[in-house]
Design a protein around this motif. Structure first.
Motif, PDB file in Angstrom:
ATOM      1  N   SER A 157      -4.247   8.138   6.711  1.00 51.12           N
ATOM      2  CA  SER A 157      -3.805   7.498   6.465  1.00 51.12           C
ATOM      3  C   SER A 157      -2.637   7.592   7.623  1.00 51.12           C
ATOM      4  N   ALA A 158      -2.143   8.571   7.785  1.00 47.87           N
ATOM      5  CA  ALA A 158      -1.110   9.265   8.665  1.00 47.87           C
ATOM      6  C   ALA A 158      -1.677   8.395   9.880  1.00 47.87           C
ATOM      7  N   LYS A 159      -2.763   8.807  10.200  1.00 54.67           N
ATOM      8  CA  LYS A 159      -3.700   8.017  12.021  1.00 54.67           C
ATOM      9  C   LYS A 159      -3.983   6.675  11.906  1.00 54.67           C
ATOM     10  N   ASN A 160      -3.606   5.521  10.625  1.00 54.61           N
ATOM     11  CA  ASN A 160      -4.244   4.282  10.314  1.00 54.61           C
ATOM     12  C   ASN A 160      -5.369   4.018  10.722  1.00 54.61           C
ATOM     13  N   ARG A 202     -11.620   5.342   7.342  1.00 55.07           N
ATOM     14  CA  ARG A 202     -12.185   7.004   6.314  1.00 55.07           C
ATOM     15  C   ARG A 202     -10.985   7.012   5.481  1.00 55.07           C
ATOM     16  N   ALA A 203      -9.795   7.000   5.416  1.00 57.23           N
ATOM     17  CA  ALA A 203      -9.282   7.290   4.141  1.00 57.23           C
ATOM     18  C   ALA A 203      -9.549   6.501   2.712  1.00 57.23           C
ATOM     19  N   ILE A 204     -10.453   5.600   3.307  1.00 58.97           N
ATOM     20  CA  ILE A 204     -10.441   4.608   1.834  1.00 58.97           C
ATOM     21  C   ILE A 204     -11.893   5.569   1.166  1.00 58.97           C
ATOM     22  N   ASN A 254      -2.626   6.307  -3.600  1.00 57.37           N
ATOM     23  CA  ASN A 254      -3.344   5.973  -2.233  1.00 57.37           C
ATOM     24  C   ASN A 254      -4.122   5.582  -1.563  1.00 57.37           C
ATOM     25  N   LEU A 255      -5.169   4.836  -3.000  1.00 54.91           N
ATOM     26  CA  LEU A 255      -6.721   4.484  -2.362  1.00 54.91           C
ATOM     27  C   LEU A 255      -5.943   2.994  -2.551  1.00 54.91           C
ATOM     28  N   GLY A 256      -4.834   2.807  -3.160  1.00 55.75           N
ATOM     29  CA  GLY A 256      -4.111   1.674  -3.441  1.00 55.75           C
ATOM     30  C   GLY A 256      -3.676   1.352  -1.925  1.00 55.75           C
ATOM     31  N   VAL A 257      -2.959   1.802  -1.449  1.00 54.77           N
ATOM     32  CA  VAL A 257      -1.999   1.880  -0.400  1.00 54.77           C
ATOM     33  C   VAL A 257      -2.949   1.964   0.844  1.00 54.77           C
ATOM     34  N   ALA A 258      -3.798   2.202   0.932  1.00 54.17           N
ATOM     35  CA  ALA A 258      -4.924   2.280   1.700  1.00 54.17           C
ATOM     36  C   ALA A 258      -5.895   0.617   1.727  1.00 54.17           C
TER      37      ALA A 258
END
Length: 286
Positions: A81-84, A88-90, A109-113
């Motif tokens: 997520s820090a790398k946008n 992959r974050a999800i 965190n999933l919701g934010v992504a």
């Protein structure tokens, strides 16, 4: 940039937290393995690339508990997520919640992504799960409010901001978020108080000046609205909502040339800004 996209990004509290309870790993690991654990569970001072590599090494080693792997996937998701790299974050956040279905932070965190990728319904669902697991999770209320703003559900957003502020009044971005929701809903004096408080926290926030300008525009304080729109545009020169709002105020004050220029510039940036303002309760005669 759309009229309100920059605002929602500004006020959305992206609380992608690291679970610090991985000390159990450290008791079992030595040498390079321990270093991987430390880096994976590291602070913001650790680069995203280093965290990704370390979390991947820990996951690939296969020596840990389900909860430990859940933490590693969550932490790697934070790094992506820090790398946008939200795709992959999800994947990592989904895996973290699969491994530990009671992991409220991973659901948040999933919701934010999801929110960052425009998957608003999925974001709302993830925040719902986080709040089922922890009904006192201020950040999840705040983030769900941001998702409701994206859905133009301002009443629901205001309710969630109320709850987030009740739980943690020191979450500074929440005052700006609630200001905007209340401004659209027409609770102008309460909105003004929220914006003033938000600006005491952060005096260079374009979104908050934009929100306060809308309040003053709806109150008929046209010169004061223009002053706040000028402040917003000083920090974010291509904020369509600020250009359009300033144009409306200028037209109402009889400045046809200035008003038309601002409105034209706003509509070049965001073709739907006129309709947005009608929804905010400020129809235009341009």
């Amino acid at each position: 940039m759309t009229a309100r996209a920059s605002f929602i990004k500004a006020v959305m509290l992206i609380v992608i937290l690291v679970l610090s309870g991985s000390s159990g790993w450290a008791q079992k690991k030595k040498g390079s393995s321990l270093k991987n654990v430390e880096l994976c569970n590291g602070s913001d001072r650790v680069s995203p690339e280093a965290r990704i590599d370390a979390c991947t090494a820990f996951i690939d080693a296969g020596d840990g508990t389900a909860n430990g792997f859940a933490v590693a996937h969550n932490n790697r998701g934070n790094a992506y997520s820090a790398k946008n790299n939200y795709e992959r974050a999800i994947k990592d956040f989904v895996e973290a919640t699969r491994l530990n279905p009671n992991y409220a932070k991973a659901f948040n965190n999933l919701g934010v992504a999801y929110l960052r990728t425009g998957a608003y319904d999925l974001a709302l669902g993830a925040f719902e799960e986080a709040l089922k697991l922890n009904s006192n999770y201020a950040a999840a209320f705040a983030n769900r409010a941001a998702a409701y703003l994206k859905r133009n559900a301002y009443d629901r957003a205001a309710q969630d901001y109320d709850e987030a502020i009740r739980l943690d009044p020191n979450l500074e971005a929440m005052w700006s978020g609630r200001c905007w929701a209340r401004a659209v809903l027409g609770a102008l004096q309460a909105a003004l108080e929220d914006c003033n408080r938000a600006l005491r926290f952060e005096a260079n926030n374009a979104a908050t000046y934009d929100s306060r300008a809308l309040i003053k525009l709806k109150m008929g304080q046209l010169s004061a609205a223009i002053d706040d729109y000028n402040s917003a545009l000083r920090f974010m020169p291509k904020l369509a909502s600020a250009l359009y709002g300033r144009g409306v105020a200028r037209l109402k004050l009889g400045d046809r040339a200035g008003g038309d220029s601002d409105i034209s510039a706003a509509r070049r940036i965001d073709a739907g800004v006129r309709e947005d303002f009608a929804r905010y309760g400020v129809p235009s005669n341009d």
